[in-house]
Write an enzyme that holds these catalytic residues in place. Structure first.
Site, mmCIF file in Angstrom:
data_model
loop_
_atom_site.group_PDB
_atom_site.id
_atom_site.type_symbol
_atom_site.label_atom_id
_atom_site.label_comp_id
_atom_site.label_asym_id
_atom_site.label_seq_id
_atom_site.Cartn_x
_atom_site.Cartn_y
_atom_site.Cartn_z
ATOM 1 N N SER A 174 39.607 37.808 40.740
ATOM 2 C CA SER A 174 40.814 38.590 40.989
ATOM 3 C C SER A 174 40.929 39.730 39.985
ATOM 4 O O SER A 174 40.566 39.590 38.820
ATOM 5 C CB SER A 174 42.038 37.675 40.923
ATOM 6 O OG SER A 174 42.885 38.037 39.871
ATOM 7 N N LYS A 175 41.446 40.849 40.497
ATOM 8 C CA LYS A 175 41.561 42.042 39.668
ATOM 9 C C LYS A 175 42.451 41.787 38.461
ATOM 10 O O LYS A 175 42.251 42.346 37.403
ATOM 11 C CB LYS A 175 42.193 43.168 40.482
ATOM 12 C CG LYS A 175 41.186 44.128 41.030
ATOM 13 C CD LYS A 175 41.843 45.330 41.616
ATOM 14 C CE LYS A 175 40.853 46.005 42.546
ATOM 15 N NZ LYS A 175 41.389 46.993 43.394
ATOM 16 N N ARG A 176 43.476 40.992 38.667
ATOM 17 C CA ARG A 176 44.442 40.808 37.591
ATOM 18 C C ARG A 176 43.978 39.803 36.545
ATOM 19 O O ARG A 176 44.110 40.043 35.361
ATOM 20 C CB ARG A 176 45.806 40.419 38.165
ATOM 21 C CG ARG A 176 46.857 41.448 37.801
ATOM 22 C CD ARG A 176 48.016 41.455 38.756
ATOM 23 N NE ARG A 176 47.653 42.050 40.025
ATOM 24 C CZ ARG A 176 48.017 41.563 41.203
ATOM 25 N NH1 ARG A 176 48.717 40.458 41.258
ATOM 26 N NH2 ARG A 176 47.681 42.173 42.320
#
Ligand code: GLU
Length: 491
Positions: free
Chosen positions: A253-255
């Site tokens: 995930s990007k976050r």
């Protein structure tokens, strides 16, 4: 392969250069190089709100840093320019017009409330949500009415029920039931074309032979094949790479996860060669136990047929190991140069500039223990400054304060008497000093090493002696002896 190989990377500059995009770039790049084809970079910046020049720059810098120079694209241009989709909007408008005229697409005036309700009703009935096709059947006068009122509209593509076959080079034959797609949107109400349309058009106009990208785009291949048919264009061949998962099988995930090439890898002291090697193995199986491949090796060895279907697992520990391997196997001068940007202590930088030979020796001492360039500063600080430490670390396990005091005294004496500080000579002198005085070698060497480095784990005593020199070592031993005598209780 006899045909003209032309592949492309089509990143959206709506975020920093992503590790997954880097893998897509690498496989495309290797495929192009292997077949002496062209690797094209086309920036998919149709979403004006979310696209930014900074992200584009991050992508270009990241590709160059990894060693993947494109043959056509931003900054260098080429026969099919422009390579920014924002600059190609006129082209998409023209083809959209053509589809509208030929009734292969239509304007849809349904409001989002209407569409929401339709979707909810379908779901309540247990049906998969799909646009009803209402506006496909507007009469000429209804259409003129909407247009006269300037009602907002999207453009939808007419999808007839049929089975669409994607002959995927990695996944094999995949069938899609077009009936489930519904008439999908190709131009938003603000006039921006969607990427299924822009990429179908550009891939064809730019004579792209193969589209290799992540598996999440597989359903888009079916849409793009339909669009190409409608536009009378030849679709490229498609191949979709498996997803990349974290070790716990969750999607990256990007976050939460380290996915930015520049922030999470370049800035943290990873070497481009190590990262390229690592991402090559995310999905590509060389078919042997071999794990170390330079970019050149990869060009020679890479085969798209050996890219698997099952998800690839991103193991950060393996990457760290690989990075350490690349650092160990680089020339010390190279490591020294690569390390400098990671050093924040200005005093060390000044000293390194003043005495580059000493800096090289220092780096040579720690090179084998570095897993990232970022770690260097923590490992070399004590070469440049007398270390701060607590006296008890001078005492080896199972030794005592008294025996350590004797060890340091003997070491001081032996070093004072040394003619040469070369590691082999100091080793003989120091080991004999210990043995002649009923100390274990380890007891003496531990105390000496700790007095020189102030650390419990560090390069060996003989090596340190050689790099630091006699005078500095004697100074540090004297400090250690003082610290030790100030230490209260015996261990
Ligand atoms: N912009 C898309 C992405 O970055 C690429 C789509 C494509 O390769 O066709 O995932």
């Amino acid at each position: 392969m006899a045909e003209n190989i032309r592949v492309r990377l089509a990143p959206s500059p709506t975020g920093k250069f992503h590790i997954g995009t880097a893998r897509t770039a690498l496989f495309n790049y290797l495929f192009a190089r292997k077949f002496e084809g062209k690797f094209i970079l086309r920036i998919e910046d149709t979403d004006k709100e979310r696209s930014s020049d900074d992200y584009t720059k991050d992508i270009l810098d990241g590709l160059r840093w990894l060693g993947m120079q494109w043959d056509e694209g931003p900054e260098i241009n080429g026969p099919f320019e422009p390579y920014f989709q924002q600059e190609r909007e006129g082209i998409y408008e023209q083809y959209t017009e053509q589809l509208l005229e030929q009734k292969k697409a239509y304007k849809c005036f349904c409001s989002s409330e209407e569409l929401d309700k339709e979707r909810k009703d379908q779901m309540a009935r247990g049906e998969a949500p799909k646009y009803s096709g209402k506006c496909r059947h507007l009469s000429e006068s209804e259409l003129r009415d909407h247009e006269a009122k300037n009602d907002p509209y999207v453009v939808r593509f007419v999808v007839e029920p049929q089975s669409v076959i994607v002959n995927d080079l990695i996944r094999g034959e995949v069938q899609f039931d077009a009936d489930l797609m519904g008439d999908f949107v190709i131009v938003r109400s603000d006039g921006t074309p969607l990427f299924a349309l822009t990429n179908a058009i550009d891939d064809s106009l730019m004579e792209i032979s193969h589209v290799f990208r992540g598996e999440e785009h597989l359903p888009n291949a079916a849409k793009q094949i339909l669009l190409c048919q409608a536009l009378n264009m030849l679709p490229p061949q498609y191949g979709h790479f498996p997803l990349i998962f974290n070790a716990d099988r969750t999607k990256m995930s990007k976050r939460k996860d380290p996915v930015s090439v520049s922030d999470d890898y370049k800035a943290k002291g990873y070497l481009p060669g190590a990262l390229v090697n690592f991402i090559a193995l995310l999905g590509w199986n060389p078919g042997t136990e071999r794990e170390i491949f330079s970019l050149e090796d990869l060009i020679a060895e890479f085969q798209i047929e050996r890219v698997g279907k099952s998800p690839s697992i991103f193991d950060p520990e393996k990457l760290l190991w690989m990075n350490g391997y690349y650092i160990r196997n680089s020339m010390v001068g190279e490591v020294a140069e690569m390390t400098k940007p990671f050093i924040t202590d200005q005093e060390i930088l000044k000293a390194a500039a003043k005495d580059p030979d000493f800096f090289l020796k220092v780096i040579a001492t720690v090179q084998d223990r570095m897993k990232t360039l970022f770690e260097a500063e923590g490992l070399i600080g004590f070469f440049y400054q007398e270390p701060e430490y607590k006296a008890d670390i001078l005492i080896a396990k199972k030794s005592t304060k008294e025996r350590t005091a004797l060890a340091l005294k003997l070491a001081e004496q032996a070093i004072t008497d040394l003619k040469s500080i070369a590691a082999d000579e100091s080793e003989v002198a120091l080991r004999s000093a210990a043995r002649n005085n009923d100390l274990k070698d380890g007891e003496l060497l531990w105390a000496l090493r700790a007095s020189l480095t102030g650390q419990e784990a560090s390069p060996g005593a003989f090596e340190m002696l050689e790099v630091l020199g006699k005078a500095e070592c004697l100074k540090r031993i004297a400090t250690a002896r003082k610290k030790l005598s100030a230490l209260k209780a015996s261990k």
